[in-house]
Scaffold this motif. Structure first.
Motif, PDB file in Angstrom:
ATOM      1  N   PRO A 162       2.744  -6.980   7.713  1.00  0.00           N
ATOM      2  CA  PRO A 162       3.508  -7.135   8.957  1.00  0.00           C
ATOM      3  C   PRO A 162       3.873  -8.596   9.221  1.00  0.00           C
ATOM      4  N   THR A 202       5.945   5.175   9.845  1.00  0.00           N
ATOM      5  CA  THR A 202       5.085   4.114  10.374  1.00  0.00           C
ATOM      6  C   THR A 202       3.954   4.690  11.222  1.00  0.00           C
ATOM      7  N   ALA A 206      -0.084   4.636  10.414  1.00  0.00           N
ATOM      8  CA  ALA A 206      -0.953   4.009  11.421  1.00  0.00           C
ATOM      9  C   ALA A 206      -2.140   4.903  11.751  1.00  0.00           C
ATOM     10  N   ARG A 211      -1.236  -0.402   8.520  1.00  0.00           N
ATOM     11  CA  ARG A 211      -0.133  -0.997   9.265  1.00  0.00           C
ATOM     12  C   ARG A 211       1.075  -1.190   8.354  1.00  0.00           C
ATOM     13  N   GLY A 213       5.249  -2.746   8.164  1.00  0.00           N
ATOM     14  CA  GLY A 213       6.249  -3.637   8.744  1.00  0.00           C
ATOM     15  C   GLY A 213       7.597  -3.396   8.106  1.00  0.00           C
TER      16      GLY A 213
END
Length: 262
Positions: A162, A202, A206, A211, A213
């Motif tokens: 990220p 995403t 999660a 995570r 990005g």
């Protein structure tokens, strides 16, 4: 091939890992229920994206080898899936040297068995994270000649870094260590091609503690700042090809590009 990891880290089967989810998406068997739980909740397009990524890597690596590039640093290798990068390039340049890097201990376990170089060339495996570039470069220099061009391969990796972990800075610093005439090969998930699907992917990752990005086209283009982006430019995975026949047209949420370091 060497791995030189006297005390390999233990595999954590309680948490999903990107390399193992990717293996599941490709139809592999080297994953755990926690990884399947993430992959099974992803939309069908995620499997398409994994396949498209792999096929892009095949085309780009083969084209670079045909141009005389015989050194490759592949970070974010993933679990070996034949043909692997070294098998592709050594078919064209038997003496090619390939250094693989990943941060999942299960990749190390399989690297020892599967990443076998042709006698004329060499392979190495580094257990490290792209966020630890110094450790990667120190080991890579033992195999690769940094006075000659090297292809840096970052396939479906940087969208797992990220913005608050300075993804662009990491790539910039890695590229800065490479000699002139080297190449950056990168594929990256898009946030702006299919926004709803990107949000769904995403969210599901999660839930598994991973995570993401995903980035827009301008944000992905920034990874190539200061480099010469080669034709056909920054395009989706099925649109990137050189001397091979054009892949069948299909939708893709993956940006791809190959750039030369001046």
């Amino acid at each position: 091939m060497t791995t030189d990891t006297p005390h390999p880290p233990q595999i954590d089967t309680s948490k999903a890992h990107p390399a193992r989810v990717y293996d599941w998406l490709l139809g592999g068997k080297d994953n755990y229920p926690v990884d399947e739980a993430v992959g099974a909740q992803l939309p069908p397009e995620a499997r398409d994206a994994a396949r498209q990524n792999r096929q892009f890597m095949h085309r780009a690596a083969a084209w670079l080898a045909a141009q005389g590039i015989d050194q490759f640093l592949d970070i974010g290798t993933g679990i070996p899936t034949e043909p692997n990068l070294h098998q592709i390039v050594q078919r064209i340049t038997p003496g090619a040297k390939v250094v693989y890097t990943d941060n999942d201990p299960i990749v190390l376990r399989h690297a020892e068995a599967l990443l076998i170089s042709r006698p004329e060339g060499a392979t190495d495996y580094i257990q490290a994270d792209v966020r630890q570039p110094d450790a990667i470069l120190e080991r890579a220099r033992a195999v690769l000649d940094y006075d000659r061009p090297i292809a840096l391969s970052l396939i479906a990796l940087m969208h797992f870094v990220p913005d608050d972990q300075d993804a662009h800075g990491i790539v910039r610093n890695l590229v800065a260590t490479l000699p002139p005439g080297s190449y950056l090969v990168l594929s990256h998930a898009a946030s702006d091609l299919f926004p709803e699907l990107a949000q769904q992917v995403t969210a599901e990752y999660a839930k598994g503690g991973i995570r993401l990005g995903f980035r827009t086209r301008p944000e992905v283009t920034r990874f190539f700042d200061g480099l010469t982006l080669l034709d056909p430019g920054l395009v989706t995975a099925p649109e990137w090809f050189k001397t091979t026949p054009a892949p069948a047209p299909e939708g893709s949420g993956i940006y791809t590009g190959v750039a030369r370091i001046p």
